[in-house]
Design an enzyme around this catalytic site. Structure first.
Site, PDB file in Angstrom:
ATOM      1  N   ARG A   1       0.842  -1.199   0.000  1.00 28.44           N
ATOM      2  CA  ARG A   1       0.000   0.000   0.000  1.00 28.44           C
ATOM      3  C   ARG A   1       0.882   1.256   0.000  1.00 28.44           C
ATOM      4  O   ARG A   1       0.600   2.234  -0.685  1.00 28.44           O
ATOM      5  CB  ARG A   1      -0.958  -0.017   1.194  1.00 28.44           C
ATOM      6  CG  ARG A   1      -2.123  -1.002   0.986  1.00 28.44           C
ATOM      7  CD  ARG A   1      -3.160  -0.895   2.091  1.00 28.44           C
ATOM      8  NE  ARG A   1      -2.789  -1.590   3.308  1.00 28.44           N
ATOM      9  CZ  ARG A   1      -3.089  -2.855   3.590  1.00 28.44           C
ATOM     10  NH1 ARG A   1      -3.795  -3.593   2.744  1.00 28.44           N
ATOM     11  NH2 ARG A   1      -2.715  -3.415   4.718  1.00 28.44           N
TER      12      ARG A   1
ATOM     13  N   PHE B   1     -10.439  -6.132  -6.670  1.00 30.26           N
ATOM     14  CA  PHE B   1     -10.480  -6.959  -5.447  1.00 30.26           C
ATOM     15  C   PHE B   1     -10.119  -6.061  -4.253  1.00 30.26           C
ATOM     16  O   PHE B   1      -9.175  -6.302  -3.514  1.00 30.26           O
ATOM     17  CB  PHE B   1      -9.510  -8.150  -5.546  1.00 30.26           C
ATOM     18  CG  PHE B   1      -9.683  -8.967  -6.801  1.00 30.26           C
ATOM     19  CD1 PHE B   1     -10.624  -9.988  -6.836  1.00 30.26           C
ATOM     20  CD2 PHE B   1      -8.935  -8.717  -7.947  1.00 30.26           C
ATOM     21  CE1 PHE B   1     -10.804 -10.745  -8.002  1.00 30.26           C
ATOM     22  CE2 PHE B   1      -9.108  -9.458  -9.102  1.00 30.26           C
ATOM     23  CZ  PHE B   1     -10.037 -10.478  -9.129  1.00 30.26           C
TER      24      PHE B   1
ATOM     25  N   ASP C   1     -15.127  -4.775  -5.949  1.00 33.28           N
ATOM     26  CA  ASP C   1     -15.126  -6.005  -5.151  1.00 33.28           C
ATOM     27  C   ASP C   1     -16.499  -6.661  -5.284  1.00 33.28           C
ATOM     28  O   ASP C   1     -17.513  -5.983  -5.429  1.00 33.28           O
ATOM     29  CB  ASP C   1     -14.829  -5.718  -3.670  1.00 33.28           C
ATOM     30  CG  ASP C   1     -14.346  -6.963  -2.928  1.00 33.28           C
ATOM     31  OD1 ASP C   1     -13.130  -7.056  -2.660  1.00 33.28           O
ATOM     32  OD2 ASP C   1     -15.180  -7.851  -2.645  1.00 33.28           O
TER      33      ASP C   1
ATOM     34  N   ALA D   1     -14.817  -8.983 -10.779  1.00 32.70           N
ATOM     35  CA  ALA D   1     -13.733  -8.217 -11.423  1.00 32.70           C
ATOM     36  C   ALA D   1     -13.586  -8.576 -12.904  1.00 32.70           C
ATOM     37  O   ALA D   1     -13.345  -7.695 -13.736  1.00 32.70           O
ATOM     38  CB  ALA D   1     -12.423  -8.466 -10.688  1.00 32.70           C
TER      39      ALA D   1
ATOM     40  N   ASP E   1      -5.292  -7.455  -6.781  1.00 31.13           N
ATOM     41  CA  ASP E   1      -4.896  -8.262  -5.607  1.00 31.13           C
ATOM     42  C   ASP E   1      -5.994  -9.284  -5.292  1.00 31.13           C
ATOM     43  O   ASP E   1      -6.716  -9.160  -4.309  1.00 31.13           O
ATOM     44  CB  ASP E   1      -4.683  -7.312  -4.412  1.00 31.13           C
ATOM     45  CG  ASP E   1      -4.313  -8.055  -3.139  1.00 31.13           C
ATOM     46  OD1 ASP E   1      -3.755  -9.169  -3.231  1.00 31.13           O
ATOM     47  OD2 ASP E   1      -4.596  -7.526  -2.041  1.00 31.13           O
TER      48      ASP E   1
ATOM     49  N   CYS F   1      -1.437 -14.279  -3.512  1.00 28.72           N
ATOM     50  CA  CYS F   1      -1.217 -14.736  -2.135  1.00 28.72           C
ATOM     51  C   CYS F   1      -1.221 -16.254  -2.040  1.00 28.72           C
ATOM     52  O   CYS F   1      -1.385 -16.805  -0.953  1.00 28.72           O
ATOM     53  CB  CYS F   1      -2.277 -14.132  -1.210  1.00 28.72           C
ATOM     54  SG  CYS F   1      -3.954 -14.599  -1.683  1.00 28.72           S
TER      55      CYS F   1
HETATM   56  N1  SAH Z   1      -6.624  -5.795  -1.742  1.00 30.17           N
HETATM   57  C1  SAH Z   1      -7.234  -6.054  -0.462  1.00 30.17           C
HETATM   58  C2  SAH Z   1      -7.376  -7.524  -0.158  1.00 30.17           C
HETATM   59  C3  SAH Z   1      -8.099  -8.334  -1.226  1.00 30.17           C
HETATM   60  S1  SAH Z   1      -8.723  -9.829  -0.635  1.00 30.17           S
HETATM   61  C4  SAH Z   1      -6.444  -5.328   0.650  1.00 30.17           C
HETATM   62  O1  SAH Z   1      -5.317  -4.883   0.434  1.00 30.17           O
HETATM   63  O2  SAH Z   1      -6.959  -5.203   1.761  1.00 30.17           O
HETATM   64  C5  SAH Z   1      -9.649 -10.409  -1.963  1.00 30.17           C
HETATM   65  C6  SAH Z   1     -10.968  -9.697  -2.182  1.00 30.17           C
HETATM   66  O3  SAH Z   1     -11.474 -10.178  -3.429  1.00 30.17           O
HETATM   67  C7  SAH Z   1     -12.077  -9.985  -1.169  1.00 30.17           C
HETATM   68  O4  SAH Z   1     -12.530  -8.762  -0.633  1.00 30.17           O
HETATM   69  C8  SAH Z   1     -13.211 -10.662  -1.980  1.00 30.17           C
HETATM   70  O5  SAH Z   1     -14.516 -10.202  -1.606  1.00 30.17           O
HETATM   71  C9  SAH Z   1     -12.880 -10.217  -3.371  1.00 30.17           C
HETATM   72  N2  SAH Z   1     -13.307 -11.096  -4.468  1.00 30.17           N
HETATM   73  C10 SAH Z   1     -13.267 -12.446  -4.542  1.00 30.17           C
HETATM   74  N3  SAH Z   1     -13.637 -12.868  -5.766  1.00 30.17           N
HETATM   75  C11 SAH Z   1     -13.899 -11.757  -6.498  1.00 30.17           C
HETATM   76  C12 SAH Z   1     -14.301 -11.532  -7.848  1.00 30.17           C
HETATM   77  N4  SAH Z   1     -14.497 -12.552  -8.684  1.00 30.17           N
HETATM   78  N5  SAH Z   1     -14.465 -10.264  -8.261  1.00 30.17           N
HETATM   79  C13 SAH Z   1     -14.270  -9.214  -7.414  1.00 30.17           C
HETATM   80  N6  SAH Z   1     -13.884  -9.361  -6.132  1.00 30.17           N
HETATM   81  C14 SAH Z   1     -13.706 -10.620  -5.678  1.00 30.17           C
END
Ligand code: SAH
Length: 369
Positions: free
Chosen positions: A187, A203, A225, A255, A275, A315
């Protein structure tokens, strides 16, 4: 780590600490048992002649001292205090959010081990200024609170600082132990890359990258998200930092679908952050997972302005740094990227040579060649 040996450990209970002998009867050390778990033995020490309580106290003081030296400061109040195997306390994670700590225990063995040593953990936490402790439930029903209060009062939400950026964390419903602390330095990286750019954060969860980008001088952010709960937390954190969330876009969508629509509309962003959750949960699903990362990266680069910056993360511990880099080859789409940096887990998520799974996080920043 020993796997699939449960049948050979009939008289052992989860949480027992046993001496491990090699096939030549040589002592290999002490291990924490979880005979019915996926990981049935986790090495605790390479010597068998140790007092368990003293070992826990020593590991805790080493873990806490490293954070005090490397991460904690008046401008950063949220970080991982104990990172399981990486701190010699296998299966035990302790995250700190200001005056609150949240513990996450990986199965029956680590749970009983922690219960036996709760006094040692509490003593170390109190000495570090932590006054409340909660435990994450791994089996909570969707939407149900995921936290058990163990000590003190755990507030539903807590305000933390990350490099002076104010963030609200939902301790009872949020993902992981509340926030993705492992992306703190990523970040900060985004904050440094965002000036004057239109930013797309895919995401986005609680909008941490969008917030960092805005504070770094982004002209506009779009957070995407599948779940809307994170957008509410994100808006609150924006306001806390003196930013108006309504001047930014918060999109609840898949996404992949969003990217298709944006490309068709001709929308472009000057900084795209991607992410996603893990696409490869096991070695068996790795090939499919890598294909999904490849598809996502190509779709994300398709909405990147010429000269834009692309930040991509994974991750999954099953995806190595080299595997990950291979998914960033988007030449089939007619675009080519150059890599400026590839970071692994941050300092408060230490790894050891015997624990390659600890190197799960990858964060790359790239621009067009
Ligand atoms: N970037 C964030 C963490 C992401 S965790 C940070 O730094 O805090 C992954 C996220 O992806 C979750 O919030 C989940 O709700 C979302 N997610 C999972 N599948 C998804 C999809 N197909 N499209 C959009 N979001 C999705």
């Amino acid at each position: 780590m020993f796997r699939e040996g449960a049948a050979q450990l009939p008289e052992v209970e989860p949480g027992d600490v046993v001496a491990v002998l090699g096939s030549d009867a040589r002592e290999l050390g002490l291990a924490l048992c979880d005979p019915r778990g996926v990981i049935c033995l986790r090495m605790l020490s390479s010597s068998v002649a140790v007092d368990e309580g003293a070992l826990v106290r020593e590991r805790l003081s080493g873990a806490f001292a490293a954070r005090a030296r490397l991460v904690a400061s008046p401008s950063t109040t949220a970080y991982r205090l104990v990172h399981g195997e990486g701190d010699g306390l296998p299966g035990v994670v302790v995250d700190r959010y200001a005056h609150v700590a949240v513990v996450r225990l990986d199965g029956d063995g680590p749970s009983r081990f922690f219960a036996r040593h709760r006094g040692e953990f509490m003593a170390a936490l109190h000495a570090a200024g932590v006054t409340a402790l909660g435990a994450r439930r791994v089996d909570a029903a969707p939407g149900a609170p995921k936290l058990d209060e163990l000590e003190g009062e755990v507030p539903p939400e807590v305000l933390v600082l990350e490099h002076d950026m104010k963030m609200w964390v939902d301790l009872h419903h949020g993902q992981k132990t509340g926030a993705f602390l492992d992306q703190r330095e990523s970040r900060l990286r985004v904050r440094g890359l965002a000036r004057g750019r239109r930013v797309l954060n895919l995401f986005s969860y609680a909008g941490g990258f969008s917030l960092a980008a805005s504070l770094g001088g982004a002209t506009h952010t779009t957070s995407v998200d599948l779940a809307s709960a994170g957008h509410k937390a994100g808006a609150r954190s924006f306001r806390e930092n003196g930013l108006e969330p309504r001047e930014h876009a918060w999109v609840t969508a898949d996404a992949f679908t969003f990217l298709e629509g944006a490309r068709a509309r001709g929308e472009r962003w000057e900084l795209v952050i991607c992410d996603p959750p893990s696409f490869a949960h096991s070695e068996k699903t790795k090939a499919r997972g890598l294909a999904a990362y490849r598809k996502l990266h190509a779709a994300a680069v398709a909405v990147l302005s010429r000269g834009g910056v692309f930040c991509a993360s994974s991750c999954s511990s099953h995806v190595t740094h080299d595997d990950f880099l291979s998914t960033l080859d988007v030449s089939s789409t007619g675009r080519a990227l150059r890599l400026h940096g590839l970071a692994g887990p941050p300092e408060d998520h230490p790894i050891t040579p015997a624990w390659p799974e600890g190197r799960y996080l990858k964060f790359a920043w790239l621009t067009e060649l």
